[in-house]
Motif scaffolding. Structure first.
Motif, PDB file in Angstrom:
ATOM      1  N   ILE A   1     -60.431  56.535  11.471  1.00 50.72           N
ATOM      2  CA  ILE A   1     -59.939  55.163  11.607  1.00 50.72           C
ATOM      3  C   ILE A   1     -60.263  54.374  10.351  1.00 50.72           C
ATOM      4  O   ILE A   1     -59.437  53.604   9.845  1.00 50.72           O
ATOM      5  N   LEU A   2     -61.463  54.585   9.815  1.00 55.07           N
ATOM      6  CA  LEU A   2     -61.882  53.907   8.591  1.00 55.07           C
ATOM      7  C   LEU A   2     -60.977  54.280   7.421  1.00 55.07           C
ATOM      8  O   LEU A   2     -60.592  53.430   6.613  1.00 55.07           O
ATOM      9  N   GLU A   3     -60.623  55.555   7.339  1.00 53.97           N
ATOM     10  CA  GLU A   3     -59.704  56.008   6.298  1.00 53.97           C
ATOM     11  C   GLU A   3     -58.343  55.340   6.457  1.00 53.97           C
ATOM     12  O   GLU A   3     -57.685  55.005   5.464  1.00 53.97           O
ATOM     13  N   GLY A   4     -57.915  55.153   7.710  1.00 48.53           N
ATOM     14  CA  GLY A   4     -56.649  54.472   7.956  1.00 48.53           C
ATOM     15  C   GLY A   4     -56.680  53.033   7.460  1.00 48.53           C
ATOM     16  O   GLY A   4     -55.706  52.547   6.864  1.00 48.53           O
ATOM     17  N   TYR A   5     -57.807  52.358   7.695  1.00 47.77           N
ATOM     18  CA  TYR A   5     -57.956  50.997   7.177  1.00 47.77           C
ATOM     19  C   TYR A   5     -57.898  50.999   5.655  1.00 47.77           C
ATOM     20  O   TYR A   5     -57.266  50.119   5.041  1.00 47.77           O
ATOM     21  N   ASP A   6     -58.557  51.972   5.032  1.00 43.89           N
ATOM     22  CA  ASP A   6     -58.554  52.063   3.571  1.00 43.89           C
ATOM     23  C   ASP A   6     -57.141  52.250   3.028  1.00 43.89           C
ATOM     24  O   ASP A   6     -56.771  51.658   2.007  1.00 43.89           O
ATOM     25  N   ASP A   7     -56.363  53.068   3.708  1.00 43.89           N
ATOM     26  CA  ASP A   7     -54.977  53.312   3.278  1.00 43.89           C
ATOM     27  C   ASP A   7     -54.149  52.031   3.333  1.00 43.89           C
ATOM     28  O   ASP A   7     -53.345  51.744   2.429  1.00 43.89           O
ATOM     29  N   ILE A   8     -54.344  51.264   4.402  1.00 46.11           N
ATOM     30  CA  ILE A   8     -53.610  50.003   4.545  1.00 46.11           C
ATOM     31  C   ILE A   8     -53.990  49.039   3.431  1.00 46.11           C
ATOM     32  O   ILE A   8     -53.135  48.392   2.822  1.00 46.11           O
ATOM     33  N   LEU A   9     -55.283  48.965   3.133  1.00 44.22           N
ATOM     34  CA  LEU A   9     -55.768  48.020   2.137  1.00 44.22           C
ATOM     35  C   LEU A   9     -55.413  48.442   0.719  1.00 44.22           C
ATOM     36  O   LEU A   9     -55.353  47.606  -0.195  1.00 44.22           O
TER      37      LEU A   9
ATOM     38  N   GLU B   1     -52.501  49.554  -0.079  1.00 45.94           N
ATOM     39  CA  GLU B   1     -51.156  49.021  -0.239  1.00 45.94           C
ATOM     40  C   GLU B   1     -51.164  47.495  -0.347  1.00 45.94           C
ATOM     41  O   GLU B   1     -50.392  46.909  -1.110  1.00 45.94           O
ATOM     42  N   ASP B   2     -52.048  46.853   0.445  1.00 46.55           N
ATOM     43  CA  ASP B   2     -52.114  45.393   0.427  1.00 46.55           C
ATOM     44  C   ASP B   2     -53.550  44.950   0.712  1.00 46.55           C
ATOM     45  O   ASP B   2     -53.967  44.857   1.862  1.00 46.55           O
ATOM     46  N   PRO B   3     -54.331  44.674  -0.333  1.00 44.12           N
ATOM     47  CA  PRO B   3     -55.744  44.292  -0.148  1.00 44.12           C
ATOM     48  C   PRO B   3     -55.929  42.940   0.530  1.00 44.12           C
ATOM     49  O   PRO B   3     -57.048  42.575   0.869  1.00 44.12           O
ATOM     50  N   THR B   4     -54.855  42.168   0.698  1.00 44.21           N
ATOM     51  CA  THR B   4     -54.979  40.822   1.256  1.00 44.21           C
ATOM     52  C   THR B   4     -54.760  40.767   2.767  1.00 44.21           C
ATOM     53  O   THR B   4     -54.630  39.678   3.325  1.00 44.21           O
ATOM     54  N   VAL B   5     -54.703  41.910   3.420  1.00 42.24           N
ATOM     55  CA  VAL B   5     -54.566  41.913   4.883  1.00 42.24           C
ATOM     56  C   VAL B   5     -55.945  41.613   5.480  1.00 42.24           C
ATOM     57  O   VAL B   5     -56.750  42.505   5.726  1.00 42.24           O
ATOM     58  N   PHE B   6     -56.213  40.337   5.706  1.00 41.94           N
ATOM     59  CA  PHE B   6     -57.551  39.909   6.110  1.00 41.94           C
ATOM     60  C   PHE B   6     -57.983  40.504   7.446  1.00 41.94           C
ATOM     61  O   PHE B   6     -59.158  40.821   7.641  1.00 41.94           O
ATOM     62  N   SER B   7     -57.041  40.630   8.378  1.00 40.49           N
ATOM     63  CA  SER B   7     -57.399  41.152   9.699  1.00 40.49           C
ATOM     64  C   SER B   7     -57.937  42.575   9.595  1.00 40.49           C
ATOM     65  O   SER B   7     -58.893  42.949  10.296  1.00 40.49           O
ATOM     66  N   ILE B   8     -57.371  43.374   8.691  1.00 39.38           N
ATOM     67  CA  ILE B   8     -57.840  44.748   8.512  1.00 39.38           C
ATOM     68  C   ILE B   8     -59.144  44.770   7.721  1.00 39.38           C
ATOM     69  O   ILE B   8     -60.037  45.584   7.992  1.00 39.38           O
ATOM     70  N   GLN B   9     -59.280  43.878   6.762  1.00 39.22           N
ATOM     71  CA  GLN B   9     -60.557  43.790   6.036  1.00 39.22           C
ATOM     72  C   GLN B   9     -61.697  43.488   7.003  1.00 39.22           C
ATOM     73  O   GLN B   9     -62.794  44.045   6.893  1.00 39.22           O
TER      74      GLN B   9
ATOM     75  N   GLU C   1     -72.572  48.718   2.949  1.00 38.91           N
ATOM     76  CA  GLU C   1     -71.138  48.772   2.700  1.00 38.91           C
ATOM     77  C   GLU C   1     -70.418  47.633   3.401  1.00 38.91           C
ATOM     78  O   GLU C   1     -69.429  47.094   2.886  1.00 38.91           O
ATOM     79  N   ALA C   2     -70.914  47.250   4.591  1.00 44.23           N
ATOM     80  CA  ALA C   2     -70.317  46.129   5.315  1.00 44.23           C
ATOM     81  C   ALA C   2     -70.508  44.833   4.537  1.00 44.23           C
ATOM     82  O   ALA C   2     -69.597  43.996   4.464  1.00 44.23           O
ATOM     83  N   VAL C   3     -71.685  44.653   3.931  1.00 43.67           N
ATOM     84  CA  VAL C   3     -71.941  43.470   3.105  1.00 43.67           C
ATOM     85  C   VAL C   3     -70.958  43.420   1.938  1.00 43.67           C
ATOM     86  O   VAL C   3     -70.375  42.363   1.635  1.00 43.67           O
ATOM     87  N   THR C   4     -70.748  44.556   1.297  1.00 41.74           N
ATOM     88  CA  THR C   4     -69.801  44.628   0.183  1.00 41.74           C
ATOM     89  C   THR C   4     -68.389  44.294   0.638  1.00 41.74           C
ATOM     90  O   THR C   4     -67.650  43.571  -0.049  1.00 41.74           O
ATOM     91  N   ALA C   5     -68.023  44.804   1.815  1.00 40.13           N
ATOM     92  CA  ALA C   5     -66.676  44.572   2.345  1.00 40.13           C
ATOM     93  C   ALA C   5     -66.445  43.097   2.647  1.00 40.13           C
ATOM     94  O   ALA C   5     -65.395  42.535   2.304  1.00 40.13           O
ATOM     95  N   VAL C   6     -67.418  42.447   3.289  1.00 38.65           N
ATOM     96  CA  VAL C   6     -67.260  41.030   3.627  1.00 38.65           C
ATOM     97  C   VAL C   6     -67.294  40.176   2.357  1.00 38.65           C
ATOM     98  O   VAL C   6     -66.550  39.195   2.240  1.00 38.65           O
ATOM     99  N   SER C   7     -68.124  40.538   1.410  1.00 31.72           N
ATOM    100  CA  SER C   7     -68.187  39.804   0.141  1.00 31.72           C
ATOM    101  C   SER C   7     -66.851  39.873  -0.594  1.00 31.72           C
ATOM    102  O   SER C   7     -66.394  38.879  -1.178  1.00 31.72           O
ATOM    103  N   ALA C   8     -66.209  41.039  -0.548  1.00 31.03           N
ATOM    104  CA  ALA C   8     -64.893  41.193  -1.177  1.00 31.03           C
ATOM    105  C   ALA C   8     -63.861  40.313  -0.483  1.00 31.03           C
ATOM    106  O   ALA C   8     -62.991  39.714  -1.136  1.00 31.03           O
ATOM    107  N   LEU C   9     -63.960  40.216   0.831  1.00 33.15           N
ATOM    108  CA  LEU C   9     -63.042  39.367   1.587  1.00 33.15           C
ATOM    109  C   LEU C   9     -63.220  37.906   1.188  1.00 33.15           C
ATOM    110  O   LEU C   9     -62.245  37.164   1.019  1.00 33.15           O
ATOM    111  N   LEU C  10     -64.471  37.493   1.014  1.00 34.43           N
ATOM    112  CA  LEU C  10     -64.750  36.098   0.668  1.00 34.43           C
ATOM    113  C   LEU C  10     -64.309  35.759  -0.749  1.00 34.43           C
ATOM    114  O   LEU C  10     -64.042  34.593  -1.056  1.00 34.43           O
ATOM    115  N   GLU C  11     -64.225  36.749  -1.615  1.00 33.20           N
ATOM    116  CA  GLU C  11     -63.700  36.504  -2.957  1.00 33.20           C
ATOM    117  C   GLU C  11     -62.224  36.120  -2.888  1.00 33.20           C
ATOM    118  O   GLU C  11     -61.735  35.318  -3.688  1.00 33.20           O
TER     119      GLU C  11
END
Length: 322
Positions: free
Chosen positions: A111-119, A121-129, A144-154
């Motif tokens: 499932i995590l790999e699926g999220y990565d594939d979506i992102l 293509e489009d890193p701005t899909v906030f719901s998937i981030q 890794e979760a901290v890094t992921a949320v920090s990237a979203l906040l950028e």
């Protein structure tokens, strides 16, 4: 039933979630006739409303929480039929369903790999981030979760929900200063969120009890007290706010007399702290009395909250008796 499902069940008690889930099957069955026509022809039936799909989403969440995966699947399919598989929110709900029904860590990794594939293509899909960060957190991969949320906040620095999640992640690692900073960012976006003022008061109170410097501890306790005051100012009868106010002021009344006069200028007067302590005590006693007696309009507090209040007030009684 419909009115209840207009409120997200994620923050409700287990009993409430179970009650809502038990009514899900009958609600979903009652809606089947609405799909005899394809969208947008369903608009002529006057059944396609924002409230309706909020109910479907909350039905899905309640059923996933209680393990009714069959009803959750029906609700998800209805959302897919209406909005399509590529809709950002539907994709997030589908991912949540997959996470809840995954049997092992291997499936979660997929499932995590699926999220990565979506992102990719489009890193701005906030719901998937957000789903990706939540999944990393649930898998124990906090860094890794901290890094992921920090990237979203950028990408979205005014996302209060992301700041609150980042605060929780830092708190779980014992990084209280960073957690406090994130909660302050939340309040920049939503300054009247009384629950977040109380949350900031709680983290600050914990930070105060972890510092060994007496002067710094008193300053942190004073700041904690102010946050709890703002919380109950915004929401009267907010049990969590008054509970925190009682704790902070009680400890301040012990520490303030030990401070040097040069340090007391930045601290609240003892008389003011005493009055706030008495106010918190009276409010908590009133909430406990009215809620325990089953008075109408005072039944929204959990048994655990009321038990904690009773224990806190009993400590005061014991001190007076001694």
């Amino acid at each position: 039933m419909a009115a209840s499902f207009l409120q997200p069940p994620t923050g409700s008690s287990p009993q409430t979630a179970i009650h809502l889930s038990q009514g899900a099957a009958s609600f979903l069955k009652s809606q089947r006739s609405a799909f005899t026509l394809p969208w947008p022809l369903t608009l002529f039936l006057n059944t396609d409303s924002q409230e309706k799909w909020a109910i479907y989403e909350n039905t899905l969440l309640a059923c996933l929480r209680t393990g009714d995966f069959d009803s959750a699947h029906v609700a998800l399919n209805a959302m897919i039929d209406r909005f399509g598989k590529t809709n950002d929110r539907v994709v997030a709900m589908a991912g949540l369903y997959q996470e809840a029904t995954a049997d092992d860590k291997k499936e979660l990794e997929e499932i995590l790999e699926g999220y990565d594939d979506i992102l990719k293509e489009d890193p701005t899909v906030f719901s998937i981030q957000k789903r990706r960060a939540a999944l990393l957190k649930s898998m124990g991969r906090t860094a890794e979760a901290v890094t992921a949320v920090s990237a979203l906040l950028e990408l979205s620095p005014t996302d209060a929900e992301a700041w609150a999640e980042l605060s929780d992640l830092y708190f779980s690692q014992g990084l209280l200063e960073q957690s406090i900073h994130c909660l302050e960012e939340v309040l920049v976006v939503v300054p009247n969120a009384w629950n977040m003022h109380a949350k900031l008061g709680e983290v600050t109170y914990i930070a105060a009890n972890r510092t060994e410097a007496a002067g710094e501890q008193s300053k942190l306790l004073a700041e904690s007290m102010r946050r709890f005051c703002r919380s109950v100012e915004l929401c009267d009868d907010y049990l969590r706010g008054y509970y925190g106010l009682k704790l902070a002021t009680t400890q301040l009344l012990t520490s303030l007399p030990t401070q040097k006069k040069s340090q007391q200028s930045d601290l609240p007067p003892i008389a003011s702290v005493q009055k706030l302590n008495e106010l918190a005590t009276a409010k908590l006693a009133n909430i406990l009395r009215r809620s325990s007696s089953g008075e109408k309009g005072w039944d929204g507090y959990s048994a655990a909250e009321l038990a904690a209040v009773r224990q806190l007030l009993d400590k005061d009684t014991q001190k007076i008796q001694r």
